[in-house]
Design an enzyme around this catalytic site. Structure first.
Site, short mmCIF file in Angstrom:
data_model
loop_
_atom_site.label_atom_id
_atom_site.label_comp_id
_atom_site.label_asym_id
_atom_site.label_seq_id
_atom_site.Cartn_x
_atom_site.Cartn_y
_atom_site.Cartn_z
CE1 TYR A 1 -45.00 59.31 60.00
CE2 TYR A 1 -46.22 60.33 61.81
CZ TYR A 1 -45.43 59.30 61.32
OH TYR A 1 -45.09 58.26 62.14
CG ASP A 2 -49.71 64.83 62.04
OD1 ASP A 2 -48.93 63.93 62.40
OD2 ASP A 2 -49.62 66.02 62.42
CG LEU B 1 -18.76 45.32 76.39
CD1 LEU B 1 -18.79 46.71 75.80
CD2 LEU B 1 -18.09 44.34 75.43
CD GLU C 1 -19.71 49.58 67.82
OE1 GLU C 1 -20.54 49.49 68.73
OE2 GLU C 1 -19.59 48.73 66.92
CE LYS D 1 -19.89 50.41 78.38
NZ LYS D 1 -20.99 50.85 79.23
CG ASP E 1 -25.03 55.84 80.63
OD1 ASP E 1 -25.15 54.62 80.89
OD2 ASP E 1 -24.86 56.70 81.49
NE ARG F 1 -25.93 41.84 79.89
CZ ARG F 1 -25.47 41.86 81.12
NH1 ARG F 1 -25.98 42.66 81.99
NH2 ARG F 1 -24.48 41.07 81.45
CD GLU G 1 -26.96 50.44 75.86
OE1 GLU G 1 -26.72 49.27 75.43
OE2 GLU G 1 -26.67 50.81 77.01
CE1 TYR H 1 -24.69 46.69 71.88
CE2 TYR H 1 -25.41 48.97 72.02
CZ TYR H 1 -25.28 47.72 72.58
OH TYR H 1 -25.76 47.50 73.84
CE LYS I 1 -19.09 46.51 70.03
NZ LYS I 1 -20.43 46.70 69.49
CE LYS J 1 -18.04 52.43 81.94
NZ LYS J 1 -18.42 51.50 82.96
CB CYS K 1 -27.24 52.15 119.14
SG CYS K 1 -26.72 50.76 118.14
CB CYS L 1 -28.14 47.89 121.26
SG CYS L 1 -27.10 49.33 121.53
CB CYS M 1 -23.23 52.15 119.67
SG CYS M 1 -24.01 51.01 120.83
CB CYS N 1 -24.01 47.38 120.50
SG CYS N 1 -24.84 47.71 118.92
#
Ligand code: IVH
Length: 657
Positions: free
Chosen positions: A33-34, A80, A108, A110, A112, A131, A165, A212, A276, A300, A394, A397, A412, A417
């Site tokens: 490959y290289d 969603l 599916e 989800k 992250d 997005r 994603e 997806y 879905k 979730k 504070c 003030c 305070c 104030c």
């Protein structure tokens, strides 16, 4: 000749990449490959005119851009809706079944990360975009080209957009942080890498991508989501191997349970399960809301703790003058919303946990409670963290703060104030207080600073500044008239709203109602002694003391006088009927969406007629009022044999009185 060799090399390398990254079945060695890559790089350097846009050498990140171009998504990239438990999954299914008789789903993982749109023309990647706000995203093509699981050329010379994603594996994330970066979680690391002008950075970060979603399935004669996934896989995209066709809700629940248990075995982070509707015709019939498709939802995982970084600690002054430290955070998603602030409660809390600016911390959000910093991940410290110091004055003030004896909080003590005043003015207009719509926090702050609003009675003088207000940026005659109308309307509110609105310490919404109900008008309340107030059921000495102190204060007396002069109502108007009604002494639960009332309005009507409202269904419930899309509560009522009213029955019963 050379052109032909370049073509050959690209084909060989693409094939190797596909086998390695997508099929997970390499057929050539790394050395081979290289060598191919080396040869291709050299040929391209010698003959730059022959360098192709889709050359795999672009993946090492040679492109540097000067700014992110904006990209318009012709089909908006939607988000969603969320569900958080089995009941809500059932309601989602019930909702679908109103339109589709025997729905089948695809479940599916989800992932992250961050969503991406990939555009191919004649089979070649021409644009990758984030997005953004769903309609306008940013062009990140230069960085997407460095992601090996995103094909630069697909297996058909077609025009196509796919979505998926971009994410960072747990291993790459660990490695990155071990090498001196300090990202809070893989998602932030992936987002940070994609938002780099120099594509070398993204190239070095080892990002990945799952696809997806196919926004235009009809163009390819595809009629189920399952087939869309298959089609995209055949084109050379990486789809998630754990996607699963689901025939009934039982299967879905076990899929969810399985992944809740086993998510830690995955090499990347997931934050839930996406469900879905499989049939694309059914999806079409179900359609969209403004923000999300009705044919899909995200389950979730339960309130887990999420790691993020504290970028700053700030101090805010509340209505009571309490000065609270809060952490500014690197934005992170927790249970469906993006969090960038968390409370640190008070000095003792911060000190006991030794929370510092720069720390990686676990934050948690349960239900609609303000997110809080739960713990510091001390192993992630670099030595650059700044220890916490409570402010002495504070922040607004600059008067010195005082710590109350038995409390951990600092206050305070300056009655004038500005921060306290502004918070109180904001509270006065809030929905459960005087309910004056049209004021955002910023407007009140601006009006205060411009001198139009100093105390509550100034709301009722705003009409005299109408001309001035109209000259302010962002205000037209219509918005000012609306605002003034709202203010005018607030004058006829029942007394408990005013009592809640004027921020008497310890007087919350419920206490305000009890006081108003018992004393009927403000004069009776102002003249009442400590004992008289203390004697009322559900009112204790702390409230009684606070209320008498409030009304003994000359400034407060003056304020009430001024409000009276502006004809602000000072009487309790929510007189409950003494007559026996359909509602008397019955316990009601409201569920689902009512079309003619808000929850609060319906609650008020029930209470006016002598009923009680609670939030959960039990054997003690007499009636459940079920609006549209009522789910688990209605079901439970059915099981317990409790009377269920739909909105129409509710209205009919109301109209009898
Ligand atoms: S479908 C219209 N599927 O979750 C289709 N989204 O909370 C909308 N996400 O913005 C997206 N894994 O960034 C879909 N398997 C998956 C997903 C997924 C992760 C993200 C995506 C979306 C967000 C919504």
């Amino acid at each position: 000749m050379i052109e032909q060799r370049i073509d050959e090399l690209i084909k060989l390398i693409d094939k190797a990449n596909h086998e390695y990254y997508i099929l997970d079945k390499p057929t050539i060695t790394d050395q081979e490959y290289d060598r191919y890559m080396q040869e291709l790089t050299e040929l391209e350097e010698k003959h730059p005119e022959l360098k192709r846009e889709d050359s795999p050498t672009t993946r090492v990140g040679s492109e540097v851009i000067s700014e992110f171009k904006k990209v318009t998504h012709e089909i908006p990239m939607l988000s969603l809706g969320n569900v958080f438990n089995e009941d809500e999954i059932m309601s989602f299914d019930e909702r679908i079944k109103k339109t589709v008789s025997n729905p089948k789903y695809v479940a599916e993982l989800k992932i992250d990360g961050l969503s991406v749109s990939l555009l191919y023309k004649k089979g070649k990647l021409v644009r990758a975009a984030t997005r953004g706000d769903g309609v306008t995203g940013e062009d990140i093509t230069h960085n997407a080209r460095t992601i090996k699981s995103i094909p630069l050329t697909i297996n058909k010379q077609i025009d196509i957009e796919v979505r998926g994603e971009i994410y960072m594996s747990k291993a790459s994330f660990e490695k990155l942080n071990a090498n001196g970066e300090n990202f809070a979680n893989p998602r932030n690391a992936a987002a940070g890498s994609v938002r780099q002008l120099d594509s070398k950075v993204a190239a070095s970060r080892n990002l990945d991508c799952f696809i997806y979603h196919l926004p235009n399935p009809e163009e390819y004669n595809i009629y189920t989501h399952e087939d869309a996934l298959k089609f995209m896989k055949e084109l050379g995209f990486v789809t998630n191997p754990n996607n699963k066709k689901i025939d009934n809700i039982k299967e879905l629940v076990s899929y969810i349970n399985y992944w809740t248990e086993n998510r830690s075995t995955l090499p990347y982070e997931i934050d839930g399960i996406v469900i879905k509707v499989n049939d694309l015709n059914d999806q079409k019939r179900l359609g969209f809301t403004a923000r999300s498709p009705k044919w899909a939802t995200a389950y979730k995982f339960p309130a887990e703790e999420v790691l993020t970084k504290i970028t700053n600690i700030v101090f805010t002054v509340g209505r009571t003058g309490q000065v609270t430290p809060s952490a500014d955070l690197e934005p992170v998603r927790v249970m469906g919303s993006v969090i960038s602030r968390a409370t640190l409660h008070n000095e003792d809390y911060v000190k006991s946990k030794d929370i510092r600016v720069g720390d990686i911390v676990a934050i948690k959000k349960a239900g609609d409670v303000i997110p809080e910093v739960v713990k510091v991940i001390k192993e992630r410290r670099t030595g650059d963290e700044k220890p916490f110091e409570m402010v002495k004055d504070c922040p607004m003030c600059h008067e010195p703060l005082a710590r109350k004896e038995e409390e951990a909080a600092y206050y305070c003590t300056n009655n004038h104030c500005p921060a306290k005043k502004i918070e109180k003015l904001i509270h006065y207009t809030s929905r459960h207080a005087m309910n004056i719509e049209g004021f955002g926090d910023r407007i009140i702050e601006d009006f205060y600073n411009l001198g139009y609003l100093k105390d509550y009675d100034d709301f009722y003088k705003l009409d005299t500044h109408k001309e001035d207000l109209m000259r302010l940026e962002g205000f037209g005659s219509k918005s000012i008239s609306n605002l003034l109308k709202q203010i005018e309307n607030s004058k006829s509110n029942s007394l408990e709203r005013l009592l809640f609105g004027i921020s008497i310490r310890h007087v919350g919404e419920k206490t305000a109602d009890i006081l108003a109900r018992n004393f009927q008008n403000i004069d009776n309340l102002m003249n009442a002694s400590f004992e008289e107030i203390n004697d009322i059921k559900d009112i204790g000495p702390i409230i009684a003391k606070s209320v008498t102190e409030y009304f003994n204060d000359e400034e407060n007396k003056e304020l009430i006088k001024k409000l009276k002069e502006h004809k602000v109502n000072m009487k309790y108007l929510k007189e409950t009927t003494t007559n026996q009604t359909e509602f008397t002494d019955k316990t009601f639960v409201l569920t689902g969406t009512l079309e003619r009332f808000t929850r609060d309005e319906a609650k008020e009507k029930i209470e006016l007629l002598g009923g009680i409202t609670t939030s959960s269904v039990s054997k003690k419930t007499d009636v459940v009022i079920a609006g549209k899309e009522a789910g688990s509560k209605r079901k439970k009522a059915g099981e317990l044999g409790i009377t269920i009213w739909d909105e129409e029955t509710f209205i009919n019963n109301l109209s009898k009185y």
